[in-house]
Design an enzyme around this catalytic site. Structure first.
Site, PDB file in Angstrom:
ATOM      1  N   HIS A   1      -0.613  -4.721  15.695  1.00  0.00           N
ATOM      2  CA  HIS A   1      -1.826  -4.399  16.790  1.00  0.00           C
ATOM      3  C   HIS A   1      -2.290  -5.976  17.113  1.00  0.00           C
ATOM      4  CE1 HIS A   1      -3.907  -3.828  13.228  1.00  0.00           C
ATOM      5  NE2 HIS A   1      -5.074  -4.292  13.621  1.00  0.00           N
ATOM      6  N   LEU A   2      -2.755  -6.225  18.256  1.00  0.00           N
ATOM      7  CA  LEU A   2      -3.281  -7.529  18.954  1.00  0.00           C
ATOM      8  C   LEU A   2      -4.654  -7.275  19.104  1.00  0.00           C
ATOM      9  CD1 LEU A   2      -2.915 -10.287  20.090  1.00  0.00           C
ATOM     10  CD2 LEU A   2      -2.255  -9.252  22.093  1.00  0.00           C
TER      11      LEU A   2
END
Length: 153
Positions: free
Chosen positions: A115-116
């Site tokens: 995830h960013l």
């Protein structure tokens, strides 16, 4: 003697931190869901670095950054850009940090679903509180922030 800073909503996290039996990206909490795209999702970070801290992740549950398809990678980055725009519109931060934490030693709290992070920043937002008190002060309730960003998205 220092005055206490009360954060009773953190108790839920402390009590459940090691008991999470679902992936927050595969099965996001409805109140924290900001946007669901074709290949990726945007959710509020329940334990944010700052108000408005977003997480963008592919729908596909994978822990290896290198396995993202071109479509997944493109949508994650496009949604991160939309997140930056929504944060600008609603909160007018002075800047943003965007980053991937890959592996526990790199700070990943959730290693098995890449995830960013999209983190809004303001001049002076790194005050003495996190350094001396191991506490972050957030000026708005998380669900209020989620509602505002959902509408701006």
């Amino acid at each position: 003697m220092p005055k206490p800073l009360w954060a009773p909503w953190r108790l839920e996290y402390v009590e459940q931190a090691d008991e999470l039996d679902r992936c927050i990206f595969c099965d996001p909490e409805p109140d924290l869901l900001v946007h669901r795209g074709r290949h990726a999702v945007v959710v509020m970070n329940k334990y944010p670095y700052s108000s408005g801290h977003l997480l963008v992740a592919p729908h596909r549950h994978l822990g290896d950054f290198g396995l993202l398809s071109d479509e997944e990678a493109l949508e994650v980055h496009r949604l991160a850009a939309r997140g930056v725009g929504a944060l600008r519109a609603e909160y007018a931060p002075h800047g943003h940090n965007l980053g991937w934490n890959l592996g526990r030693v790199a700070g990943a709290g959730i290693e098995d679903h890449v995830h960013l992070h999209v983190v809004p920043r303001w001049n002076g937002d790194t005050s003495f509180m996190p350094v001396l008190g191991d506490v972050k002060v957030l000026p708005e309730h998380l669900l209020e922030t989620a509602g505002r960003l959902r509408a701006a998205f």
